[in-house]
Design an enzyme around this catalytic site. Structure first.
Site, PDB file in Angstrom:
ATOM      1  N   HIS A 116       0.839  -1.202   0.000  1.00 58.82           N
ATOM      2  CA  HIS A 116       0.000   0.000   0.000  1.00 58.82           C
ATOM      3  C   HIS A 116       0.872   1.251   0.000  1.00 58.82           C
ATOM      4  CE1 HIS A 116      -3.489   2.535   1.260  1.00 58.82           C
ATOM      5  NE2 HIS A 116      -2.547   3.194   1.919  1.00 58.82           N
ATOM      6  N   GLU A 117       1.887   1.266   0.862  1.00 63.50           N
ATOM      7  CA  GLU A 117       2.763   2.434   0.945  1.00 63.50           C
ATOM      8  C   GLU A 117       3.613   2.587  -0.322  1.00 63.50           C
ATOM      9  OE1 GLU A 117       2.077   4.432   3.147  1.00 63.50           O
ATOM     10  OE2 GLU A 117       0.924   3.124   4.460  1.00 63.50           O
ATOM     11  N   HIS A 177       1.531   4.193  -2.909  1.00 62.52           N
ATOM     12  CA  HIS A 177       1.466   5.648  -2.725  1.00 62.52           C
ATOM     13  C   HIS A 177       2.641   6.317  -3.425  1.00 62.52           C
ATOM     14  CE1 HIS A 177      -1.930   6.638  -0.278  1.00 62.52           C
ATOM     15  NE2 HIS A 177      -1.570   5.896   0.766  1.00 62.52           N
ATOM     16  N   GLU A 182      -6.277   7.017  -1.287  1.00 60.60           N
ATOM     17  CA  GLU A 182      -6.235   5.806  -0.455  1.00 60.60           C
ATOM     18  C   GLU A 182      -6.852   4.622  -1.197  1.00 60.60           C
ATOM     19  OE1 GLU A 182      -4.591   5.303   2.363  1.00 60.60           O
ATOM     20  OE2 GLU A 182      -3.898   7.352   2.050  1.00 60.60           O
TER      21      GLU A 182
END
Length: 292
Positions: free
Chosen positions: A147-148, A151, A224
């Site tokens: 997820h990071e 980003h 997100e």
């Protein structure tokens, strides 16, 4: 709500300090063309300089700020199996996402959380809390890391800085225009600007800054969903869903206000959701299941 108000207040305070500085330096006199009306070209340049300065400076020092606010320690040379796994996992995910290897850091906190930051997607930072490592399975931690990394690959830090800069610019322009109109139409000032212009501009800037934060927060929530989808493509939707479910079942301590938008944790529903950087975890899980 305290955290929300601090976040909004910080942004408004930055605008106010920069505006006051420019005013004391006499630069705002450029906005009054020959003492008659607003010089819109000068106003736009002035507003853009102020509007983008804070967000760009924050972006450029984001890695330094994040490490000092959380006490995160970058893993230079892995000292144990956990650190070796973290570095190798982030390396594998970064290669898969086609970005440069980020710095990998760990910070001491009993609460599960993680964040990514950096002005350059090839020289970014990914940090995880000790609580995250202790409370999640390896598959779940891998999903959080994915997820990071997503980003970073999506350029979210840069995008948010640009959006904040654009919004700040419009807030400054509109507040000065409103102040000018009030000064001219209500108080009938024909040349220059009277006290009403400055007072109205300040009040308008505060109100518009508060309302504009709703736009910025909406963009933050959309990123997100994109990062969740990116993580699902990197490690599979089941892992990402499991990680979010684990977070939903824990009490997640928020990151410092300057870093809250970078974390993994979710927001709450209701009216306060308009000012949340993250959608509720249940909605994120639902979105992943729908996409799957």
């Amino acid at each position: 709500m305290k955290r929300i108000m601090l976040f909004v207040g910080t942004n408004i305070a930055v605008l106010a300090v920069l505006s006051m500085t420019m005013r004391l330096l006499g630069i705002e006199s450029l906005l009054d063309e020959q003492g008659v009306g607003l010089d819109m070209n000068a106003l736009l340049i002035y507003a853009a300089v102020i509007g983008f300065s804070g967000s760009i400076i924050s972006l450029l020092i984001s890695k330094w700020t994040a490490k000092h606010l959380t006490g995160a320690k970058v893993i230079e040379t892995p000292q144990n199996d956990t650190e070796r796994w973290l570095v190798s996992t982030v390396s594998r995910l970064a290669q898969k996402a086609n970005i440069g290897m980020p710095d990998v850091a760990v910070y001491n906190s009993p609460q599960p959380n993680a964040f990514a930051t950096g002005a350059n997607k090839n020289k970014a930072l990914v940090a995880v809390s000790t609580g995250l490592m202790q409370s999640m399975t390896q598959d779940e931690v891998e999903a959080v890391l994915a997820h990071e990394v997503s980003h970073i690959a999506n350029g979210d830090m840069i995008t948010m800085a640009l959006i904040q800069g654009v919004v700040n610019t419009f807030v400054i322009v509109l507040s000065r225009v409103i102040g000018h109109l009030v000064d001219r139409t209500v108080f009938k000032v024909e040349r220059g600007h009277g006290p009403a212009f400055w007072i109205t501009s300040i009040i308008a800037e505060l109100i518009l800054g508060f309302l504009a934060s709703i736009i910025v927060m909406w963009f933050s929530r959309q990123r997100e969903y994109r990062a969740d989808a990116g993580a699902a493509s990197l490690v599979g939707a089941p892992k990402m869903i499991a990680a979010l479910q684990r977070l939903a079942g824990t009490s997640t301590e928020p990151l410092p206000d300057q870093l809250h938008a970078m974390g993994i944790s979710g927001g709450q529903g209701g009216l306060s959701a308009l000012f949340m950087t993250h959608p509720p975890l249940e909605e994120r899980i639902k979105a992943l299941r729908t996409q799957g």
